[in-house]
Scaffold this motif. Structure first.
Motif, PDB file in Angstrom:
ATOM      1  N   GLU A 271      73.594  82.956  56.242  1.00  0.00           N
ATOM      2  CA  GLU A 271      73.561  84.266  56.052  1.00  0.00           C
ATOM      3  C   GLU A 271      72.860  84.861  57.486  1.00  0.00           C
ATOM      4  O   GLU A 271      72.812  86.292  57.467  1.00  0.00           O
TER       5      GLU A 271
ATOM      6  N   GLU B 211      73.967  73.968  45.044  1.00  0.00           N
ATOM      7  CA  GLU B 211      72.754  74.384  44.428  1.00  0.00           C
ATOM      8  C   GLU B 211      72.944  74.427  43.070  1.00  0.00           C
ATOM      9  O   GLU B 211      72.003  73.841  42.143  1.00  0.00           O
ATOM     10  N   ARG B 212      74.010  74.545  42.453  1.00  0.00           N
ATOM     11  CA  ARG B 212      74.275  74.441  40.738  1.00  0.00           C
ATOM     12  C   ARG B 212      73.987  72.991  40.615  1.00  0.00           C
ATOM     13  O   ARG B 212      73.476  72.712  39.638  1.00  0.00           O
TER      14      ARG B 212
ATOM     15  N   ARG C  13      70.800  77.856  53.649  1.00  0.00           N
ATOM     16  CA  ARG C  13      71.333  79.278  53.001  1.00  0.00           C
ATOM     17  C   ARG C  13      70.890  80.290  54.156  1.00  0.00           C
ATOM     18  O   ARG C  13      71.594  81.236  54.267  1.00  0.00           O
TER      19      ARG C  13
ATOM     20  N   GLU D 297      83.674  89.168  45.472  1.00  0.00           N
ATOM     21  CA  GLU D 297      83.498  87.662  45.792  1.00  0.00           C
ATOM     22  C   GLU D 297      84.491  86.755  45.363  1.00  0.00           C
ATOM     23  O   GLU D 297      85.195  85.784  45.857  1.00  0.00           O
ATOM     24  N   GLU D 298      84.510  87.014  44.146  1.00  0.00           N
ATOM     25  CA  GLU D 298      85.263  85.985  43.068  1.00  0.00           C
ATOM     26  C   GLU D 298      86.846  86.246  43.608  1.00  0.00           C
ATOM     27  O   GLU D 298      87.808  85.315  43.531  1.00  0.00           O
TER      28      GLU D 298
ATOM     29  N   LYS E 132      79.322  80.290  51.678  1.00  0.00           N
ATOM     30  CA  LYS E 132      78.552  80.778  50.463  1.00  0.00           C
ATOM     31  C   LYS E 132      78.997  79.570  49.215  1.00  0.00           C
ATOM     32  O   LYS E 132      78.228  79.212  48.485  1.00  0.00           O
ATOM     33  N   GLU E 133      80.416  79.460  49.106  1.00  0.00           N
ATOM     34  CA  GLU E 133      80.913  78.720  47.951  1.00  0.00           C
ATOM     35  C   GLU E 133      80.262  77.376  48.101  1.00  0.00           C
ATOM     36  O   GLU E 133      79.959  76.691  46.899  1.00  0.00           O
TER      37      GLU E 133
ATOM     38  N   ASN F 233      87.336  84.111  46.636  1.00  0.00           N
ATOM     39  CA  ASN F 233      87.258  82.493  46.431  1.00  0.00           C
ATOM     40  C   ASN F 233      88.485  82.247  45.650  1.00  0.00           C
ATOM     41  O   ASN F 233      88.996  81.168  45.821  1.00  0.00           O
TER      42      ASN F 233
ATOM     43  N   ASP G 289      76.501  77.523  47.050  1.00  0.00           N
ATOM     44  CA  ASP G 289      76.218  77.682  45.657  1.00  0.00           C
ATOM     45  C   ASP G 289      76.762  76.633  44.774  1.00  0.00           C
ATOM     46  O   ASP G 289      75.984  76.178  43.752  1.00  0.00           O
ATOM     47  N   SER G 290      77.822  75.838  45.071  1.00  0.00           N
ATOM     48  CA  SER G 290      78.239  74.805  44.449  1.00  0.00           C
ATOM     49  C   SER G 290      77.144  73.456  44.388  1.00  0.00           C
ATOM     50  O   SER G 290      76.761  73.117  43.422  1.00  0.00           O
TER      51      SER G 290
ATOM     52  N   HIS H 271      82.104  84.038  55.445  1.00  0.00           N
ATOM     53  CA  HIS H 271      81.007  84.388  54.232  1.00  0.00           C
ATOM     54  C   HIS H 271      81.428  85.574  53.486  1.00  0.00           C
ATOM     55  O   HIS H 271      81.997  86.504  54.058  1.00  0.00           O
TER      56      HIS H 271
END
Length: 412
Positions: A237, A395-396, A233, A365-366, A388-389, A369, A392-393, A356
């Motif tokens: 960034e 990380e979830r 990450r 952001e949405e 980032k997507e 995406n 984020d995925s 990004h």
């Protein structure tokens, strides 16, 4: 990975040049030799050397010079460290003083064997003295177990110059390896992990308290993944991060792209002229190409307004076009790739990582995406994601696993 480039490789390539018959094959081999000698002081290696060796092997395969193909594969294996220097030099008898070199290795081997026999005899005598009724089979079994334990020899810091063989460590390591390989715990290299744990009293104490051993290993693996994701990450960034920085942060972490991938392919240059950034292998053996573009250094935006709707920009379309060209090349060279590398490209797919959302702070952001997801529905074998997507995925997914294993993401 450090690429080996030395005199032994150069001599072997000159032997290959003498064997090759077609001019295009000789030219490709000579291009490798010229690269080796293009360094200012030492022989020049690097990724370019492997690329040229791969090109030469391809020319030889095209010309049906299969002996040359085999020799060049040895060249690649040696440059990548899969063949030892001694084995390489002896296999091709590269030096006139080969008898002298062989004599040195012979003396070393003889000394090692002699010492091993002396150790076995001493241990055998000690065992017989302590167990006078022991049978021959029991003595031999004891010596064999000593040899297995010797593979896990340690060098204690409190006794410099002395080495220690821990009795029973091989049996413990075998048990651990079976546990790790049995599907109860996901660890990349079970043998190495088991060997380390078998000679660690602290680790064994924890394992003794946990009969399954699952929690300990799973927590360690998840903690390592969380740390890798945190570093990734930071890279995506970073406004100064290059494609090389991004590639280095992603390599060795196929889990980030989803559970359907079992690892990375060893070869990145499968088609002449094209080198994929990260080649992943799916569970069915098919290839999945990861094409990396810049993140915060992209130099442009990802979406634009067109007729009251958001659509991908030319940067996205160009990246997809490049990925499609990779897939076309893989399709056209399918038989050769499967024969030479054992990789199936018929069902190959690709993902493009680009940009990004922070590049367009004025666009939600949405919205970005969702625009890319809509774009993906019209593509067949290529998917586009922002860095980032992806993170984020991952990380979830990791967060759910961490909670299930009782591991805190902030722990160290």
């Amino acid at each position: 990975m450090e690429v080996r480039a030395d005199w032994a490789l150069e001599l072997q390539l000159k032997q290959i040049d003498d064997i090759a018959s077609r001019e295009e094959v000789k030219a490709a081999v000579n291009a490798v030799i010229a690269h080796l000698n293009s360094g200012s002081r030492n022989r020049r290696g690097g990724r370019a050397l492997l690329t040229l060796l791969g090109d030469a092997r391809y020319e030889a395969a095209t010309a049906d010079e299969w002996q040359v193909v085999r020799l060049l594969q040895d060249s690649i294996d040696y440059a990548e460290g899969r063949i030892t220097k001694h084995e390489f030099e002896e296999r091709y008898r590269l030096f006139q003083d080969g008898n002298v070199r062989a004599g040195g290795l012979l003396k070393l081997t003889a000394n090692v064997l002699s010492s091993a026999c002396e150790l076995a005899a001493r241990e055998g005598r000690m065992y017989v003295e302590a167990n006078p009724d022991a049978s021959v089979q029991e003595v031999l079994a004891k010596i064999q177990s000593l040899g297995e334990d010797a593979r896990l020899m340690v060098a204690p810091e409190d006794t410099p110059g002395r080495y220690r063989i821990i009795r029973g460590s091989a049996e413990t390591a075998l048990w651990l390896e079976r546990v790790l390989r049995g599907g109860r715990v996901d660890v990349e290299d079970a043998h190495d992990v088991a060997s380390s744990l078998a000679v660690s009293p602290e680790a064994m104490a924890v394992l003794a308290a946990d009969t399954e051993g699952k929690l300990l290993f799973r927590a360690a693996e998840l903690q390592e993944r969380a740390q890798g994701l945190k570093l990734l990450r930071g890279v995506i960034e970073d406004p100064q991060a290059s494609e090389h920085d991004l590639q280095r942060s992603l390599q060795g972490q196929p889990w980030i792209f989803g559970g359907r991938f079992v690892g990375e392919a060893a070869h990145r240059r499968l088609v002449p002229g094209d080198e994929v950034d990260i080649p992943l292998v799916r569970g069915d053996g098919a290839l999945h190409v990861v094409e990396l573009k810049l993140s915060m250094r992209l130099g442009g935006v990802l979406v634009k307004r067109h007729r009251n709707a958001w659509v991908p920009t030319s940067l996205v379309h160009d990246a997809v076009g490049q990925a499609v060209n990779y897939l076309v090349g893989l399709d056209e060279n399918r038989e050769r790739i499967r024969r030479e590398f054992g990789i199936e490209t018929r069902r190959a797919s690709a993902v493009v990582l680009i940009g990004h959302p922070a590049l367009q702070p004025d666009v939600p952001e949405e919205e970005i995406n969702e625009t890319l997801r809509t774009f993906n529905t019209h593509l067949n074998r290529v998917e586009v994601l922002t860095y980032k997507e992806l993170v984020d995925s991952a990380e979830r997914s990791l967060g759910g696993s961490l909670n299930g294993a009782g591991v805190s993401e902030g722990s160290s």
